[in-house]
Scaffold this active site. Structure first.
Site, PDB file in Angstrom:
ATOM      1  N   ASP A   1      -0.998   7.255  -2.026  1.00 33.46           N
ATOM      2  CA  ASP A   1       0.421   6.906  -2.070  1.00 33.46           C
ATOM      3  C   ASP A   1       1.170   8.070  -2.704  1.00 33.46           C
ATOM      4  O   ASP A   1       0.560   8.997  -3.234  1.00 33.46           O
ATOM      5  CB  ASP A   1       0.668   5.580  -2.796  1.00 33.46           C
ATOM      6  CG  ASP A   1       0.310   5.614  -4.275  1.00 33.46           C
ATOM      7  OD1 ASP A   1      -0.492   6.479  -4.686  1.00 33.46           O
ATOM      8  OD2 ASP A   1       0.827   4.774  -5.031  1.00 33.46           O
TER       9      ASP A   1
ATOM     10  N   TYR B   1       3.371  10.736  -4.999  1.00 30.87           N
ATOM     11  CA  TYR B   1       3.498  11.031  -6.425  1.00 30.87           C
ATOM     12  C   TYR B   1       4.564  10.112  -7.018  1.00 30.87           C
ATOM     13  O   TYR B   1       5.575   9.813  -6.381  1.00 30.87           O
ATOM     14  CB  TYR B   1       3.933  12.490  -6.630  1.00 30.87           C
ATOM     15  CG  TYR B   1       2.944  13.531  -6.165  1.00 30.87           C
ATOM     16  CD1 TYR B   1       1.635  13.548  -6.618  1.00 30.87           C
ATOM     17  CD2 TYR B   1       3.334  14.543  -5.283  1.00 30.87           C
ATOM     18  CE1 TYR B   1       0.735  14.523  -6.211  1.00 30.87           C
ATOM     19  CE2 TYR B   1       2.448  15.535  -4.871  1.00 30.87           C
ATOM     20  CZ  TYR B   1       1.147  15.522  -5.344  1.00 30.87           C
ATOM     21  OH  TYR B   1       0.267  16.496  -4.938  1.00 30.87           O
TER      22      TYR B   1
ATOM     23  N   PHE C   1       0.564  15.143  -0.990  1.00 30.29           N
ATOM     24  CA  PHE C   1       0.126  16.246  -1.846  1.00 30.29           C
ATOM     25  C   PHE C   1       1.174  17.340  -2.046  1.00 30.29           C
ATOM     26  O   PHE C   1       1.043  18.173  -2.934  1.00 30.29           O
ATOM     27  CB  PHE C   1      -1.181  16.881  -1.339  1.00 30.29           C
ATOM     28  CG  PHE C   1      -2.349  15.938  -1.352  1.00 30.29           C
ATOM     29  CD1 PHE C   1      -2.897  15.510  -2.546  1.00 30.29           C
ATOM     30  CD2 PHE C   1      -2.896  15.462  -0.168  1.00 30.29           C
ATOM     31  CE1 PHE C   1      -3.971  14.625  -2.567  1.00 30.29           C
ATOM     32  CE2 PHE C   1      -3.963  14.579  -0.172  1.00 30.29           C
ATOM     33  CZ  PHE C   1      -4.505  14.165  -1.371  1.00 30.29           C
TER      34      PHE C   1
ATOM     35  N   HIS D   1     -11.557  11.969  -3.315  1.00 28.53           N
ATOM     36  CA  HIS D   1     -10.178  12.403  -3.518  1.00 28.53           C
ATOM     37  C   HIS D   1     -10.165  13.638  -4.422  1.00 28.53           C
ATOM     38  O   HIS D   1     -10.996  13.778  -5.326  1.00 28.53           O
ATOM     39  CB  HIS D   1      -9.381  11.266  -4.170  1.00 28.53           C
ATOM     40  CG  HIS D   1      -7.908  11.455  -4.132  1.00 28.53           C
ATOM     41  ND1 HIS D   1      -7.223  12.155  -5.113  1.00 28.53           N
ATOM     42  CD2 HIS D   1      -6.975  11.045  -3.239  1.00 28.53           C
ATOM     43  CE1 HIS D   1      -5.936  12.161  -4.808  1.00 28.53           C
ATOM     44  NE2 HIS D   1      -5.753  11.501  -3.688  1.00 28.53           N
TER      45      HIS D   1
END
Length: 227
Positions: free
Chosen positions: A64, A66, A77, A186
């Site tokens: 999801d 930031y 990202f 991740h």
């Protein structure tokens, strides 16, 4: 909120008429009206705008957005120039340096990737400020499932980079033998050392693209002064 256009709009139009999406739309609209929500509403569908469906060559699937001020702008990202590079992206850059020899840039703006066909999608597209995963389960997962199905149906080779459990849950939607699906933990500091470092996804993606007659991705993000 922002709008989806072009081939993406054609592919996802059936979703907009489904009950879950109407409920999702109203939920997100109320959230934006009453709370601080990221990304800004005008950036909600930035990934779809930056990388048209017909141009997608690589999919990077995050979790999801930031959830701190000034970070999220609708592409997983990525942060705009001038925003401190978040730890997960620092780890992505570290792996890129090891894998492809890319220099670590002074910014986290990934638009260069998006414009080359790297679709930077989160499984959930909104989040409350300071509350990671706060919009999990409100309907975004079903919507991004539809986006993944649209990509799976494309009659050309696409690389899917699935990092972390939420992204890997989409793997069941990917059954087109033309595509390459790569998985890894991740890149967050909590899990990067469990197998993200050393996964070599960037060079493997390029090798697959080249083997199938497509231009590889130039993964090098330039410093702000050279952009």
């Amino acid at each position: 909120m922002g709008a989806i256009t072009g081939k993406w709009q054609e592919a996802l139009a059936p979703e907009f008429r489904k009950p879950y999406y109407r409920k999702l739309y109203e939920t997100v609209r109320r959230e934006y009206a009453s709370r601080i929500i990221y990304p800004p509403s005008e950036d909600l569908f930035s990934a779809f705008e930056a990388t048209p469906l017909e141009n997608v060559k690589v999919v990077i699937l995050g979790q999801d957005p930031y959830h701190e001020p000034g970070q999220a702008h609708g592409m997983c990202f990525s942060v705009r120039p001038g925003v401190e590079i978040p730890p997960s992206l620092q780890n992505i850059y570290e792996e890129l340096h090891t894998d492809c020899g890319c220099d670590v840039p002074d910014n986290g703006y990934l638009m260069k990737w998006a414009r080359q066909g790297v679709f930077l999608l989160n499984t959930v597209l909104t989040v409350r400020a300071h509350q990671a995963n706060s919009h999990r389960g409100i309907g975004w997962e079903e919507f991004t499932d539809a986006a993944i199905r649209a990509l799976n149906g494309q009659d050309r080779p696409i690389v899917f980079l699935l990092w972390g459990r939420p992204a890997q849950q989409k793997m069941q939607l990917l059954d087109n033998p033309k595509h390459l699906v790569l998985t890894a933990p991740h890149p967050s500091p909590l899990s990067a050392y469990r197998g993200f470092f050393g996964c070599r996804h960037f060079s493997r993606a390029n090798a697959f693209l080249e083997a199938n007659g497509a231009e590889p991705i130039d993964w090098q993000i330039e410093d702000v002064g050279r952009m």
